[in-house]
Motif scaffolding. Structure first.
Motif, PDB file in Angstrom:
ATOM      1  N   TYR A  17      -5.164 -17.454  -5.250  1.00 53.86           N
ATOM      2  CA  TYR A  17      -3.958 -17.046  -4.541  1.00 53.86           C
ATOM      3  C   TYR A  17      -3.143 -16.072  -5.394  1.00 53.86           C
ATOM      4  CZ  TYR A  17       0.608 -17.143  -2.406  1.00 53.86           C
ATOM      5  OH  TYR A  17       1.793 -16.759  -1.842  1.00 53.86           O
ATOM      6  N   GLU A  18      -2.975 -16.390  -6.676  1.00 56.86           N
ATOM      7  CA  GLU A  18      -2.225 -15.512  -7.568  1.00 56.86           C
ATOM      8  C   GLU A  18      -2.904 -14.155  -7.716  1.00 56.86           C
ATOM      9  OE1 GLU A  18      -1.737 -17.842 -11.086  1.00 56.86           O
ATOM     10  OE2 GLU A  18      -0.158 -19.081 -10.195  1.00 56.86           O
ATOM     11  N   ALA A  19      -4.233 -14.152  -7.757  1.00 58.18           N
ATOM     12  CA  ALA A  19      -4.968 -12.886  -7.825  1.00 58.18           C
ATOM     13  C   ALA A  19      -4.757 -12.078  -6.543  1.00 58.18           C
ATOM     14  CB  ALA A  19      -6.452 -13.152  -8.054  1.00 58.18           C
ATOM     15  N   LEU A  20      -4.767 -12.737  -5.409  1.00 66.59           N
ATOM     16  CA  LEU A  20      -4.551 -12.062  -4.126  1.00 66.59           C
ATOM     17  C   LEU A  20      -3.157 -11.436  -4.070  1.00 66.59           C
ATOM     18  CD1 LEU A  20      -5.456 -11.405  -1.211  1.00 66.59           C
ATOM     19  CD2 LEU A  20      -4.548 -13.627  -0.557  1.00 66.59           C
ATOM     20  N   VAL A  21      -2.145 -12.202  -4.456  1.00 62.76           N
ATOM     21  CA  VAL A  21      -0.776 -11.686  -4.438  1.00 62.76           C
ATOM     22  C   VAL A  21      -0.636 -10.533  -5.435  1.00 62.76           C
ATOM     23  CG1 VAL A  21       1.636 -12.259  -4.943  1.00 62.76           C
ATOM     24  CG2 VAL A  21       0.242 -13.820  -3.591  1.00 62.76           C
ATOM     25  N   GLY A  22      -1.260 -10.653  -6.596  1.00 63.09           N
ATOM     26  CA  GLY A  22      -1.229  -9.562  -7.575  1.00 63.09           C
ATOM     27  C   GLY A  22      -1.870  -8.301  -7.045  1.00 63.09           C
ATOM     28  N   ASN A  23      -2.968  -8.440  -6.323  1.00 61.66           N
ATOM     29  CA  ASN A  23      -3.628  -7.274  -5.726  1.00 61.66           C
ATOM     30  C   ASN A  23      -2.773  -6.642  -4.640  1.00 61.66           C
ATOM     31  OD1 ASN A  23      -5.932  -7.307  -7.316  1.00 61.66           O
ATOM     32  ND2 ASN A  23      -6.951  -8.791  -5.997  1.00 61.66           N
ATOM     33  N   VAL A  24      -2.084  -7.458  -3.869  1.00 60.38           N
ATOM     34  CA  VAL A  24      -1.188  -6.919  -2.841  1.00 60.38           C
ATOM     35  C   VAL A  24      -0.062  -6.116  -3.493  1.00 60.38           C
ATOM     36  CG1 VAL A  24       0.512  -7.564  -1.075  1.00 60.38           C
ATOM     37  CG2 VAL A  24      -1.732  -8.649  -1.095  1.00 60.38           C
ATOM     38  N   GLN A  25       0.490  -6.648  -4.583  1.00 57.18           N
ATOM     39  CA  GLN A  25       1.552  -5.940  -5.292  1.00 57.18           C
ATOM     40  C   GLN A  25       1.024  -4.648  -5.917  1.00 57.18           C
ATOM     41  OE1 GLN A  25       2.946  -8.986  -7.940  1.00 57.18           O
ATOM     42  NE2 GLN A  25       4.270  -9.907  -6.383  1.00 57.18           N
ATOM     43  N   GLY A  26      -0.191  -4.671  -6.427  1.00 55.27           N
ATOM     44  CA  GLY A  26      -0.802  -3.463  -6.978  1.00 55.27           C
ATOM     45  C   GLY A  26      -1.006  -2.399  -5.907  1.00 55.27           C
ATOM     46  N   LEU A  27      -1.446  -2.825  -4.725  1.00 53.77           N
ATOM     47  CA  LEU A  27      -1.601  -1.874  -3.616  1.00 53.77           C
ATOM     48  C   LEU A  27      -0.258  -1.281  -3.203  1.00 53.77           C
ATOM     49  CD1 LEU A  27      -4.229  -3.635  -1.343  1.00 53.77           C
ATOM     50  CD2 LEU A  27      -4.459  -1.429  -2.461  1.00 53.77           C
ATOM     51  N   ALA A  28       0.786  -2.096  -3.226  1.00 54.52           N
ATOM     52  CA  ALA A  28       2.118  -1.590  -2.884  1.00 54.52           C
ATOM     53  C   ALA A  28       2.550  -0.513  -3.878  1.00 54.52           C
ATOM     54  CB  ALA A  28       3.126  -2.734  -2.856  1.00 54.52           C
ATOM     55  N   MET A  29       2.270  -0.716  -5.156  1.00 57.14           N
ATOM     56  CA  MET A  29       2.614   0.299  -6.157  1.00 57.14           C
ATOM     57  C   MET A  29       1.805   1.571  -5.957  1.00 57.14           C
ATOM     58  SD  MET A  29       3.470  -1.780  -9.691  1.00 57.14           S
ATOM     59  CE  MET A  29       1.782  -1.962 -10.132  1.00 57.14           C
ATOM     60  N   LEU A  30       0.519   1.431  -5.613  1.00 56.18           N
ATOM     61  CA  LEU A  30      -0.302   2.611  -5.337  1.00 56.18           C
ATOM     62  C   LEU A  30       0.211   3.387  -4.128  1.00 56.18           C
ATOM     63  CD1 LEU A  30      -3.895   1.239  -5.979  1.00 56.18           C
ATOM     64  CD2 LEU A  30      -2.695   2.980  -7.284  1.00 56.18           C
ATOM     65  N   LEU A  31       0.646   2.667  -3.110  1.00 56.32           N
ATOM     66  CA  LEU A  31       1.185   3.340  -1.930  1.00 56.32           C
ATOM     67  C   LEU A  31       2.484   4.058  -2.262  1.00 56.32           C
ATOM     68  CD1 LEU A  31       0.426   0.779   0.914  1.00 56.32           C
ATOM     69  CD2 LEU A  31      -0.555   3.050   0.601  1.00 56.32           C
ATOM     70  N   ASP A  32       3.282   3.521  -3.177  1.00 57.09           N
ATOM     71  CA  ASP A  32       4.485   4.222  -3.613  1.00 57.09           C
ATOM     72  C   ASP A  32       4.112   5.535  -4.300  1.00 57.09           C
ATOM     73  OD1 ASP A  32       6.204   2.330  -2.617  1.00 57.09           O
ATOM     74  OD2 ASP A  32       6.473   1.283  -4.532  1.00 57.09           O
ATOM     75  N   GLY A  33       3.058   5.509  -5.105  1.00 56.27           N
ATOM     76  CA  GLY A  33       2.588   6.730  -5.759  1.00 56.27           C
ATOM     77  C   GLY A  33       2.043   7.737  -4.765  1.00 56.27           C
ATOM     78  N   ALA A  34       1.388   7.241  -3.723  1.00 54.67           N
ATOM     79  CA  ALA A  34       0.847   8.139  -2.694  1.00 54.67           C
ATOM     80  C   ALA A  34       1.969   8.852  -1.952  1.00 54.67           C
ATOM     81  CB  ALA A  34      -0.015   7.354  -1.717  1.00 54.67           C
ATOM     82  N   LYS A  35       3.114   8.192  -1.841  1.00 49.99           N
ATOM     83  CA  LYS A  35       4.249   8.812  -1.156  1.00 49.99           C
ATOM     84  C   LYS A  35       4.694  10.085  -1.881  1.00 49.99           C
ATOM     85  CE  LYS A  35       8.598   7.351   0.892  1.00 49.99           C
ATOM     86  NZ  LYS A  35       9.523   6.229   1.027  1.00 49.99           N
ATOM     87  N   SER A  36       4.727  10.042  -3.207  1.00 52.35           N
ATOM     88  CA  SER A  36       5.123  11.240  -3.961  1.00 52.35           C
ATOM     89  C   SER A  36       4.044  12.322  -3.875  1.00 52.35           C
ATOM     90  CB  SER A  36       5.423  10.891  -5.419  1.00 52.35           C
ATOM     91  OG  SER A  36       4.264  10.425  -6.062  1.00 52.35           O
ATOM     92  N   LEU A  37       2.788  11.923  -3.784  1.00 53.49           N
ATOM     93  CA  LEU A  37       1.721  12.913  -3.613  1.00 53.49           C
ATOM     94  C   LEU A  37       1.823  13.618  -2.264  1.00 53.49           C
ATOM     95  CD1 LEU A  37      -1.394  11.071  -5.091  1.00 53.49           C
ATOM     96  CD2 LEU A  37      -0.234  13.078  -6.011  1.00 53.49           C
ATOM     97  N   ILE A  38       2.184  12.865  -1.253  1.00 50.28           N
ATOM     98  CA  ILE A  38       2.340  13.462   0.076  1.00 50.28           C
ATOM     99  C   ILE A  38       3.453  14.508   0.042  1.00 50.28           C
ATOM    100  CG2 ILE A  38       3.073  12.993   2.449  1.00 50.28           C
ATOM    101  CD1 ILE A  38       1.597  10.284   2.178  1.00 50.28           C
ATOM    102  N   ARG A  39       4.549  14.171  -0.623  1.00 57.35           N
ATOM    103  CA  ARG A  39       5.660  15.130  -0.726  1.00 57.35           C
ATOM    104  C   ARG A  39       5.238  16.377  -1.509  1.00 57.35           C
ATOM    105  NH1 ARG A  39       9.450  10.941  -2.763  1.00 57.35           N
ATOM    106  NH2 ARG A  39       9.740   9.612  -0.979  1.00 57.35           N
ATOM    107  N   ALA A  40       4.358  16.198  -2.496  1.00 59.08           N
ATOM    108  CA  ALA A  40       3.903  17.337  -3.302  1.00 59.08           C
ATOM    109  C   ALA A  40       3.019  18.291  -2.496  1.00 59.08           C
ATOM    110  CB  ALA A  40       3.142  16.840  -4.522  1.00 59.08           C
ATOM    111  N   CYS A  41       2.467  17.835  -1.393  1.00 59.17           N
ATOM    112  CA  CYS A  41       1.621  18.685  -0.551  1.00 59.17           C
ATOM    113  C   CYS A  41       2.418  19.609   0.341  1.00 59.17           C
ATOM    114  CB  CYS A  41       0.716  17.813   0.320  1.00 59.17           C
ATOM    115  SG  CYS A  41      -0.549  16.934  -0.585  1.00 59.17           S
ATOM    116  N   GLU A  42       3.714  19.447   0.379  1.00 55.13           N
ATOM    117  CA  GLU A  42       4.562  20.283   1.225  1.00 55.13           C
ATOM    118  C   GLU A  42       4.470  21.731   0.765  1.00 55.13           C
ATOM    119  OE1 GLU A  42       6.809  20.728   4.443  1.00 55.13           O
ATOM    120  OE2 GLU A  42       6.626  18.697   3.656  1.00 55.13           O
ATOM    121  N   PRO A  43       4.033  22.653   1.636  1.00 55.46           N
ATOM    122  CA  PRO A  43       3.931  24.065   1.233  1.00 55.46           C
ATOM    123  C   PRO A  43       5.325  24.691   1.131  1.00 55.46           C
ATOM    124  CG  PRO A  43       3.373  23.839   3.530  1.00 55.46           C
ATOM    125  CD  PRO A  43       3.590  22.448   3.005  1.00 55.46           C
TER     126      PRO A  43
END
Length: 91
Positions: A17-43
């Motif tokens: 369970y702790e591993a599952l919750v940790g992975n969910v939190q890790g995915l949330a952090m990755l999605l936060d990073g993807a948000k800045s990448l999306i903004r960087a694609c703005e021409p």
């Protein structure tokens, strides 16, 4: 009668369970990073659009992924007691 003692089942369930919750939190952090990448694609203004997906489409896909992850995390929290109490496996 189970061959696996109850305490081992609880440890196994708690660890997974702790591993599952940790992975969910890790995915949330990755999605936060993807948000800045999306903004960087703005021409820059006035240039031709050179990407295969529009920024709006990427932002919408990101929003859907974040919402799905939040819903999954809510369900995991809802069933925390069951997930910790029972040994579980992925098949």
């Amino acid at each position: 009668m189970s061959l696996v003692p109850e305490i081992v089942k609880v440890w196994t369930g708690r660890g997974r369970y702790e591993a599952l919750v940790g992975n969910v939190q890790g995915l949330a952090m990755l999605l936060d990073g993807a948000k800045s990448l999306i903004r960087a694609c703005e021409p820059p203004p006035g240039t031709l659009y050179q990407y295969s997906a529009r920024i709006e489409e990427l932002e919408e896909a990101h929003k859907q992924a974040v919402e799905a992850l939040r819903a999954f995390h809510t369900r995991v929290k809802t069933y925390e007691a069951d997930l910790v109490a029972k040994p579980w496996k992925v098949s």
